[in-house]
Design a protein around this motif. Sequence first.
Motif, PDB file in Angstrom:
ATOM      1  N   ARG A   1       0.835  -1.219   0.000  1.00  0.00           N
ATOM      2  CA  ARG A   1       0.000   0.000   0.000  1.00  0.00           C
ATOM      3  C   ARG A   1       0.860   1.256   0.000  1.00  0.00           C
ATOM      4  NH1 ARG A   1      -4.497  -0.398   4.482  1.00  0.00           N
ATOM      5  NH2 ARG A   1      -4.980   1.626   3.597  1.00  0.00           N
ATOM      6  N   VAL A   2       1.929   1.253   0.794  1.00  0.00           N
ATOM      7  CA  VAL A   2       2.833   2.407   0.849  1.00  0.00           C
ATOM      8  C   VAL A   2       3.499   2.599  -0.509  1.00  0.00           C
ATOM      9  CG1 VAL A   2       5.007   3.250   1.836  1.00  0.00           C
ATOM     10  CG2 VAL A   2       3.217   2.353   3.341  1.00  0.00           C
ATOM     11  N   SER A   3       3.992   1.526  -1.111  1.00  0.00           N
ATOM     12  CA  SER A   3       4.636   1.618  -2.426  1.00  0.00           C
ATOM     13  C   SER A   3       3.685   2.172  -3.472  1.00  0.00           C
ATOM     14  CB  SER A   3       5.145   0.246  -2.870  1.00  0.00           C
ATOM     15  OG  SER A   3       6.170  -0.190  -2.022  1.00  0.00           O
ATOM     16  N   LYS A   4       2.450   1.684  -3.483  1.00  0.00           N
ATOM     17  CA  LYS A   4       1.445   2.161  -4.445  1.00  0.00           C
ATOM     18  C   LYS A   4       1.159   3.641  -4.234  1.00  0.00           C
ATOM     19  CE  LYS A   4      -3.213   1.349  -6.081  1.00  0.00           C
ATOM     20  NZ  LYS A   4      -4.522   1.495  -5.547  1.00  0.00           N
ATOM     21  N   THR A   5       1.005   4.039  -2.973  1.00  0.00           N
ATOM     22  CA  THR A   5       0.728   5.445  -2.668  1.00  0.00           C
ATOM     23  C   THR A   5       1.885   6.331  -3.115  1.00  0.00           C
ATOM     24  OG1 THR A   5      -0.642   4.816  -0.789  1.00  0.00           O
ATOM     25  CG2 THR A   5       0.172   7.071  -0.819  1.00  0.00           C
TER      26      THR A   5
ATOM     27  N   LYS B   1      -2.069   4.421  11.917  1.00  0.00           N
ATOM     28  CA  LYS B   1      -2.850   4.250  13.135  1.00  0.00           C
ATOM     29  C   LYS B   1      -2.098   3.373  14.131  1.00  0.00           C
ATOM     30  CE  LYS B   1      -7.327   2.640  14.748  1.00  0.00           C
ATOM     31  NZ  LYS B   1      -8.607   2.062  14.355  1.00  0.00           N
ATOM     32  N   GLY B   2      -1.963   3.881  15.330  1.00  0.00           N
ATOM     33  CA  GLY B   2      -1.308   3.138  16.387  1.00  0.00           C
ATOM     34  C   GLY B   2       0.215   3.179  16.346  1.00  0.00           C
ATOM     35  N   HIS B   3       0.771   3.842  15.333  1.00  0.00           N
ATOM     36  CA  HIS B   3       2.226   3.888  15.194  1.00  0.00           C
ATOM     37  C   HIS B   3       2.766   5.301  15.066  1.00  0.00           C
ATOM     38  CE1 HIS B   3       2.815  -0.431  14.921  1.00  0.00           C
ATOM     39  NE2 HIS B   3       1.689  -0.450  14.227  1.00  0.00           N
ATOM     40  N   GLY B   4       1.939   6.246  14.634  1.00  0.00           N
ATOM     41  CA  GLY B   4       2.402   7.618  14.530  1.00  0.00           C
ATOM     42  C   GLY B   4       2.766   8.022  13.116  1.00  0.00           C
ATOM     43  N   LEU B   5       3.470   9.143  13.050  1.00  0.00           N
ATOM     44  CA  LEU B   5       3.839   9.746  11.776  1.00  0.00           C
ATOM     45  C   LEU B   5       5.219   9.263  11.342  1.00  0.00           C
ATOM     46  CD1 LEU B   5       3.325  11.852   9.518  1.00  0.00           C
ATOM     47  CD2 LEU B   5       4.377  13.552  11.033  1.00  0.00           C
ATOM     48  N   TYR B   6       5.303   8.768  10.123  1.00  0.00           N
ATOM     49  CA  TYR B   6       6.574   8.386   9.517  1.00  0.00           C
ATOM     50  C   TYR B   6       6.841   9.369   8.394  1.00  0.00           C
ATOM     51  CZ  TYR B   6       6.471   4.024  12.068  1.00  0.00           C
ATOM     52  OH  TYR B   6       6.463   3.091  13.064  1.00  0.00           O
ATOM     53  N   THR B   7       7.962  10.032   8.442  1.00  0.00           N
ATOM     54  CA  THR B   7       8.288  11.023   7.428  1.00  0.00           C
ATOM     55  C   THR B   7       9.764  10.944   7.086  1.00  0.00           C
ATOM     56  OG1 THR B   7       8.051  13.364   6.835  1.00  0.00           O
ATOM     57  CG2 THR B   7       8.724  12.880   9.095  1.00  0.00           C
TER      58      THR B   7
ATOM     59  N   GLY C   1      13.139  13.071   4.580  1.00  0.00           N
ATOM     60  CA  GLY C   1      13.601  14.253   3.874  1.00  0.00           C
ATOM     61  C   GLY C   1      15.010  14.027   3.366  1.00  0.00           C
ATOM     62  N   ALA C   2      15.524  14.988   2.617  1.00  0.00           N
ATOM     63  CA  ALA C   2      16.877  14.883   2.084  1.00  0.00           C
ATOM     64  C   ALA C   2      17.905  14.912   3.207  1.00  0.00           C
ATOM     65  CB  ALA C   2      17.142  16.011   1.089  1.00  0.00           C
ATOM     66  N   GLY C   3      17.535  15.497   4.322  1.00  0.00           N
ATOM     67  CA  GLY C   3      18.409  15.566   5.490  1.00  0.00           C
ATOM     68  C   GLY C   3      17.562  15.693   6.740  1.00  0.00           C
ATOM     69  N   LEU C   4      18.221  15.780   7.869  1.00  0.00           N
ATOM     70  CA  LEU C   4      17.514  15.850   9.144  1.00  0.00           C
ATOM     71  C   LEU C   4      16.617  17.080   9.240  1.00  0.00           C
ATOM     72  CD1 LEU C   4      17.007  14.693  11.930  1.00  0.00           C
ATOM     73  CD2 LEU C   4      19.052  15.896  12.728  1.00  0.00           C
ATOM     74  N   GLN C   5      17.105  18.229   8.800  1.00  0.00           N
ATOM     75  CA  GLN C   5      16.301  19.457   8.899  1.00  0.00           C
ATOM     76  C   GLN C   5      15.024  19.368   8.075  1.00  0.00           C
ATOM     77  OE1 GLN C   5      16.650  22.008  10.988  1.00  0.00           O
ATOM     78  NE2 GLN C   5      18.339  20.845  11.859  1.00  0.00           N
ATOM     79  N   GLU C   6      15.112  18.820   6.881  1.00  0.00           N
ATOM     80  CA  GLU C   6      13.924  18.681   6.041  1.00  0.00           C
ATOM     81  C   GLU C   6      12.935  17.690   6.656  1.00  0.00           C
ATOM     82  OE1 GLU C   6      13.371  18.705   1.398  1.00  0.00           O
ATOM     83  OE2 GLU C   6      14.014  16.702   2.063  1.00  0.00           O
ATOM     84  N   ALA C   7      13.426  16.576   7.157  1.00  0.00           N
ATOM     85  CA  ALA C   7      12.551  15.597   7.806  1.00  0.00           C
ATOM     86  C   ALA C   7      11.893  16.207   9.035  1.00  0.00           C
ATOM     87  CB  ALA C   7      13.347  14.351   8.192  1.00  0.00           C
ATOM     88  N   LYS C   8      12.641  16.975   9.818  1.00  0.00           N
ATOM     89  CA  LYS C   8      12.090  17.641  11.003  1.00  0.00           C
ATOM     90  C   LYS C   8      10.978  18.616  10.605  1.00  0.00           C
ATOM     91  CE  LYS C   8      13.471  20.330  15.004  1.00  0.00           C
ATOM     92  NZ  LYS C   8      14.552  21.068  15.666  1.00  0.00           N
ATOM     93  N   ARG C   9      11.195  19.362   9.522  1.00  0.00           N
ATOM     94  CA  ARG C   9      10.169  20.293   9.034  1.00  0.00           C
ATOM     95  C   ARG C   9       8.904  19.536   8.640  1.00  0.00           C
ATOM     96  NH1 ARG C   9      12.482  22.326   4.554  1.00  0.00           N
ATOM     97  NH2 ARG C   9      11.101  21.209   3.164  1.00  0.00           N
ATOM     98  N   HIS C  10       9.066  18.362   8.032  1.00  0.00           N
ATOM     99  CA  HIS C  10       7.903  17.571   7.626  1.00  0.00           C
ATOM    100  C   HIS C  10       7.129  17.045   8.832  1.00  0.00           C
ATOM    101  CE1 HIS C  10       9.999  16.730   3.526  1.00  0.00           C
ATOM    102  NE2 HIS C  10       9.485  17.930   3.592  1.00  0.00           N
ATOM    103  N   VAL C  11       7.812  16.859   9.936  1.00  0.00           N
ATOM    104  CA  VAL C  11       7.138  16.434  11.169  1.00  0.00           C
ATOM    105  C   VAL C  11       6.413  17.614  11.809  1.00  0.00           C
ATOM    106  CG1 VAL C  11       7.527  15.631  13.535  1.00  0.00           C
ATOM    107  CG2 VAL C  11       8.694  14.517  11.647  1.00  0.00           C
TER     108      VAL C  11
END
Length: 89
Positions: free
Chosen positions: A35-39, A52-58, A60-70
């Motif tokens: 499902r993730v691959s298709k999406t 659901k039950g696990h939280g947000l997985y995000t 980025g190109a680096g830590l700062q970008e991933a942090k911004r996405h969170v």
Amino acid sequence: MNVEGTGKGVRTHKHREWLADSREIRKIWFELGERVSKTLRESPGIHGFLLKGHGLYTWGAGLQEAKRHVENPGVLMEVLVRSGAAQSA
């Protein structure tokens, strides 16, 4: 002996715990991966998944970008709540 997380501790060798069938777990994770691959193929610009039950997985190109996405969804939710838009949704 105390097994962390049980709160009661294990005091006998007769203790039993229910464990999920590993084949069933593998099947669930395989289906989730599909499902993730298709999406991602259909929407390559997305920045994460909320599971659901696990939280947000995000990511980025680096830590700062991933942090911004969170942080961005949290800011958007706060705006919705404060504006009252969350109640009408």
